[in-house]
Design a protein around this motif. Structure first.
Motif, PDB file in Angstrom:
ATOM      1  N   SER A  45       0.336  21.886 -17.412  1.00 14.78           N
ATOM      2  CA  SER A  45      -0.762  21.356 -17.582  1.00 14.78           C
ATOM      3  C   SER A  45      -0.588  20.154 -16.688  1.00 14.78           C
ATOM      4  CB  SER A  45      -1.623  20.921 -19.193  1.00 14.78           C
ATOM      5  OG  SER A  45      -1.467  20.139 -19.413  1.00 14.78           O
ATOM      6  N   ALA A  46       0.204  19.345 -16.779  1.00 13.96           N
ATOM      7  CA  ALA A  46       0.254  17.725 -15.963  1.00 13.96           C
ATOM      8  C   ALA A  46       0.972  17.689 -14.686  1.00 13.96           C
ATOM      9  CB  ALA A  46       0.255  17.205 -17.157  1.00 13.96           C
ATOM     10  N   ALA A  47       1.697  19.124 -14.380  1.00 13.22           N
ATOM     11  CA  ALA A  47       1.865  18.386 -13.775  1.00 13.22           C
ATOM     12  C   ALA A  47       1.656  18.748 -11.946  1.00 13.22           C
ATOM     13  CB  ALA A  47       3.521  19.830 -13.725  1.00 13.22           C
ATOM     14  N   PRO A  48       2.433  18.277 -11.160  1.00 14.18           N
ATOM     15  CA  PRO A  48       1.930  18.900  -9.876  1.00 14.18           C
ATOM     16  C   PRO A  48       1.158  19.974  -9.079  1.00 14.18           C
ATOM     17  CG  PRO A  48       3.358  16.575  -9.647  1.00 14.18           C
ATOM     18  CD  PRO A  48       3.723  17.832 -11.170  1.00 14.18           C
ATOM     19  N   PHE A  49       2.599  20.774  -9.553  1.00 14.96           N
ATOM     20  CA  PHE A  49       2.309  21.976  -9.154  1.00 14.96           C
ATOM     21  C   PHE A  49       2.266  22.573 -10.653  1.00 14.96           C
ATOM     22  CE2 PHE A  49       3.686  26.013  -8.280  1.00 14.96           C
ATOM     23  CZ  PHE A  49       2.028  26.227  -6.705  1.00 14.96           C
ATOM     24  N   PRO A  50       1.648  23.208 -11.073  1.00  9.82           N
ATOM     25  CA  PRO A  50       1.434  23.744 -12.645  1.00  9.82           C
ATOM     26  C   PRO A  50       2.476  24.938 -12.349  1.00  9.82           C
ATOM     27  CG  PRO A  50      -0.472  24.711 -11.419  1.00  9.82           C
ATOM     28  CD  PRO A  50       0.173  23.121 -10.408  1.00  9.82           C
ATOM     29  N   TYR A  51       2.713  25.818 -12.177  1.00  6.50           N
ATOM     30  CA  TYR A  51       3.444  27.285 -12.280  1.00  6.50           C
ATOM     31  C   TYR A  51       4.687  27.474 -12.218  1.00  6.50           C
ATOM     32  CZ  TYR A  51      -1.492  28.853 -12.433  1.00  6.50           C
ATOM     33  OH  TYR A  51      -2.877  29.114 -12.762  1.00  6.50           O
ATOM     34  N   HIS A  52       5.130  27.617 -13.734  1.00  2.42           N
ATOM     35  CA  HIS A  52       6.999  27.433 -13.206  1.00  2.42           C
ATOM     36  C   HIS A  52       7.632  28.302 -13.691  1.00  2.42           C
ATOM     37  CE1 HIS A  52       6.575  22.394 -13.072  1.00  2.42           C
ATOM     38  NE2 HIS A  52       5.954  22.564 -13.535  1.00  2.42           N
ATOM     39  N   MET A  53       9.005  29.076 -13.192  1.00  4.50           N
ATOM     40  CA  MET A  53       9.410  29.668 -13.867  1.00  4.50           C
ATOM     41  C   MET A  53      10.752  29.122 -14.632  1.00  4.50           C
ATOM     42  SD  MET A  53       7.851  32.408 -12.575  1.00  4.50           S
ATOM     43  CE  MET A  53       9.369  33.764 -13.084  1.00  4.50           C
ATOM     44  N   TYR A  54      10.817  29.644 -15.780  1.00  4.61           N
ATOM     45  CA  TYR A  54      11.699  29.721 -17.344  1.00  4.61           C
ATOM     46  C   TYR A  54      12.400  30.614 -17.517  1.00  4.61           C
ATOM     47  CZ  TYR A  54       9.253  24.845 -17.899  1.00  4.61           C
ATOM     48  OH  TYR A  54       8.754  23.778 -18.678  1.00  4.61           O
ATOM     49  N   VAL A  55      14.087  30.272 -17.193  1.00  4.56           N
ATOM     50  CA  VAL A  55      14.677  31.176 -18.443  1.00  4.56           C
ATOM     51  C   VAL A  55      15.619  30.948 -19.136  1.00  4.56           C
ATOM     52  CG1 VAL A  55      16.843  32.991 -17.421  1.00  4.56           C
ATOM     53  CG2 VAL A  55      15.162  32.093 -15.671  1.00  4.56           C
ATOM     54  N   PHE A  56      15.441  31.457 -20.630  1.00 10.57           N
ATOM     55  CA  PHE A  56      16.614  31.161 -21.592  1.00 10.57           C
ATOM     56  C   PHE A  56      17.392  31.776 -22.013  1.00 10.57           C
ATOM     57  CE2 PHE A  56      12.104  29.279 -22.293  1.00 10.57           C
ATOM     58  CZ  PHE A  56      12.474  27.771 -22.728  1.00 10.57           C
ATOM     59  N   ASN A  57      18.848  30.976 -22.065  1.00 12.49           N
ATOM     60  CA  ASN A  57      19.554  32.520 -22.307  1.00 12.49           C
ATOM     61  C   ASN A  57      19.822  32.434 -23.616  1.00 12.49           C
ATOM     62  OD1 ASN A  57      20.324  32.710 -18.737  1.00 12.49           O
ATOM     63  ND2 ASN A  57      20.308  30.495 -19.707  1.00 12.49           N
ATOM     64  N   ALA A  58      20.627  33.507 -24.051  1.00  7.42           N
ATOM     65  CA  ALA A  58      21.110  33.999 -25.166  1.00  7.42           C
ATOM     66  C   ALA A  58      22.011  32.205 -26.098  1.00  7.42           C
ATOM     67  CB  ALA A  58      21.437  35.041 -25.408  1.00  7.42           C
ATOM     68  N   ASP A  59      22.424  32.283 -24.980  1.00 12.93           N
ATOM     69  CA  ASP A  59      23.802  30.691 -25.505  1.00 12.93           C
ATOM     70  C   ASP A  59      23.003  29.258 -25.460  1.00 12.93           C
ATOM     71  OD1 ASP A  59      23.234  29.662 -22.475  1.00 12.93           O
ATOM     72  OD2 ASP A  59      25.211  30.021 -22.278  1.00 12.93           O
ATOM     73  N   GLY A  60      21.851  29.168 -25.228  1.00 14.98           N
ATOM     74  CA  GLY A  60      21.121  27.744 -25.938  1.00 14.98           C
ATOM     75  C   GLY A  60      21.070  27.025 -24.489  1.00 14.98           C
ATOM     76  N   THR A  61      21.048  27.990 -23.339  1.00  7.86           N
ATOM     77  CA  THR A  61      21.465  27.053 -21.737  1.00  7.86           C
ATOM     78  C   THR A  61      19.862  27.161 -21.167  1.00  7.86           C
ATOM     79  OG1 THR A  61      22.414  28.232 -20.807  1.00  7.86           O
ATOM     80  CG2 THR A  61      22.964  26.360 -21.431  1.00  7.86           C
ATOM     81  N   SER A  77      14.584  18.540  -7.695  1.00  6.33           N
ATOM     82  CA  SER A  77      15.545  19.926  -8.009  1.00  6.33           C
ATOM     83  C   SER A  77      15.641  20.914  -9.101  1.00  6.33           C
ATOM     84  CB  SER A  77      16.945  19.793  -8.233  1.00  6.33           C
ATOM     85  OG  SER A  77      17.434  18.903  -9.499  1.00  6.33           O
ATOM     86  N   ASP A  78      15.785  22.309  -9.197  1.00  6.40           N
ATOM     87  CA  ASP A  78      15.668  23.404 -10.273  1.00  6.40           C
ATOM     88  C   ASP A  78      15.967  22.037 -12.045  1.00  6.40           C
ATOM     89  OD1 ASP A  78      15.370  25.049  -8.749  1.00  6.40           O
ATOM     90  OD2 ASP A  78      16.219  25.936  -8.665  1.00  6.40           O
ATOM     91  N   GLY A  79      15.472  22.199 -12.576  1.00  5.49           N
ATOM     92  CA  GLY A  79      16.078  22.365 -13.592  1.00  5.49           C
ATOM     93  C   GLY A  79      16.527  22.754 -15.265  1.00  5.49           C
ATOM     94  N   LYS A  80      17.530  21.777 -15.233  1.00  7.60           N
ATOM     95  CA  LYS A  80      18.572  22.728 -16.227  1.00  7.60           C
ATOM     96  C   LYS A  80      19.079  21.917 -17.715  1.00  7.60           C
ATOM     97  CE  LYS A  80      20.230  24.991 -12.719  1.00  7.60           C
ATOM     98  NZ  LYS A  80      19.650  26.144 -12.315  1.00  7.60           N
ATOM     99  N   GLY A  81      18.403  22.583 -18.498  1.00  7.28           N
ATOM    100  CA  GLY A  81      18.758  22.187 -20.014  1.00  7.28           C
ATOM    101  C   GLY A  81      18.691  23.318 -21.424  1.00  7.28           C
ATOM    102  N   VAL A  82      19.068  22.602 -22.446  1.00  4.51           N
ATOM    103  CA  VAL A  82      19.830  23.634 -23.322  1.00  4.51           C
ATOM    104  C   VAL A  82      18.562  23.252 -24.468  1.00  4.51           C
ATOM    105  CG1 VAL A  82      22.067  21.969 -23.159  1.00  4.51           C
ATOM    106  CG2 VAL A  82      20.072  21.639 -24.063  1.00  4.51           C
ATOM    107  N   TRP A  83      18.270  24.676 -25.861  1.00  9.00           N
ATOM    108  CA  TRP A  83      17.549  24.918 -26.630  1.00  9.00           C
ATOM    109  C   TRP A  83      17.759  24.953 -27.446  1.00  9.00           C
ATOM    110  CZ3 TRP A  83      17.221  29.435 -28.346  1.00  9.00           C
ATOM    111  CH2 TRP A  83      17.633  29.857 -27.560  1.00  9.00           C
ATOM    112  N   VAL A  84      17.136  25.155 -28.715  1.00  7.45           N
ATOM    113  CA  VAL A  84      17.371  25.461 -29.736  1.00  7.45           C
ATOM    114  C   VAL A  84      16.747  25.946 -30.789  1.00  7.45           C
ATOM    115  CG1 VAL A  84      19.511  23.720 -30.449  1.00  7.45           C
ATOM    116  CG2 VAL A  84      17.448  23.000 -31.031  1.00  7.45           C
ATOM    117  N   SER A  85      16.354  26.965 -31.750  1.00  9.41           N
ATOM    118  CA  SER A  85      15.590  27.282 -32.071  1.00  9.41           C
ATOM    119  C   SER A  85      15.571  26.513 -33.744  1.00  9.41           C
ATOM    120  CB  SER A  85      15.813  28.632 -32.620  1.00  9.41           C
ATOM    121  OG  SER A  85      15.027  29.835 -32.003  1.00  9.41           O
ATOM    122  N   GLN A  86      14.914  26.155 -34.043  1.00  8.29           N
ATOM    123  CA  GLN A  86      14.508  25.739 -35.818  1.00  8.29           C
ATOM    124  C   GLN A  86      13.343  25.450 -36.626  1.00  8.29           C
ATOM    125  OE1 GLN A  86      16.082  21.378 -34.755  1.00  8.29           O
ATOM    126  NE2 GLN A  86      17.957  21.910 -35.375  1.00  8.29           N
ATOM    127  N   ALA A  87      13.069  26.196 -37.534  1.00  5.36           N
ATOM    128  CA  ALA A  87      12.444  26.422 -38.062  1.00  5.36           C
ATOM    129  C   ALA A  87      11.289  26.943 -36.997  1.00  5.36           C
ATOM    130  CB  ALA A  87      11.633  24.655 -38.464  1.00  5.36           C
TER     131      ALA A  87
END
Length: 155
Positions: A45-61, A77-87
């Motif tokens: 909702s707040a990005a200069p260009f609101p549409y993005h593509m996200y890819v969540f990998n099974a290894d938490g990246t 640049s493209d964004g790179k990151g990490v994620w976890v599932s909790q609760a």
């Protein structure tokens, strides 16, 4: 006996190694984390260009991308990151590097933290963007935004 035969007796079968890696990848993201794994079209909702593509990998990246021309001042640049599932939620952070469009020099980085809830093929959640200059100093106040993602599926 040659060195290959000796090593073959010591190392586990390739199938066992692959199975162990797959099990680790599924558990590394946390229990229930597989719901987020996949490719998503995301509206920020707040990005200069609101549409993005996200890819969540099974290894938490994860990876994020959006059209570079969405911001007239900087190139991201493209964004790179990490994620976890909790609760029952997916939490994470991704980072992108920015360059000044006029000077073509390093301008800083943007760090986005998020918390998402997945239901079937849709996720919703909140995010916060923090902006840092080329010296690593935070610029301005954090920017709050909302995210809504729709899973990309084969029809």
């Amino acid at each position: 006996m040659n060195r290959f035969h000796t090593m073959r007796r010591i190392l586990p079968a390739p199938g066992l190694v692959l199975m162990a890696c797959a099990l680790w990848a599924c558990t590394a993201a946390g229990e229930g984390g597989r719901a987020i794994v996949g490719t998503w079209i995301v509206k920020d909702s707040a990005a200069p260009f609101p549409y993005h593509m996200y890819v969540f990998n099974a290894d938490g990246t994860m990876q994020q991308a959006n059209p570079d021309a969405g911001d007239a001042g900087t190139s991201d640049s493209d964004g790179k990151g990490v994620w976890v599932s909790q609760a029952g939620r997916t939490r994470g952070k991704w980072v992108e590097i920015t360059a000044d469009r006029n000077t073509h020099r390093f301008a800083g980085r943007t760090e986005i933290t998020f918390s998402l809830s997945v239901r079937d093929d849709v996720f919703t959640g909140d995010a916060q963007a923090r902006f840092y200059d080329s010296e690593g100093n935070e610029r301005g106040s954090p920017l709050a935004t909302t995210l809504k993602g729709t899973r990309v599926k084969v029809e």
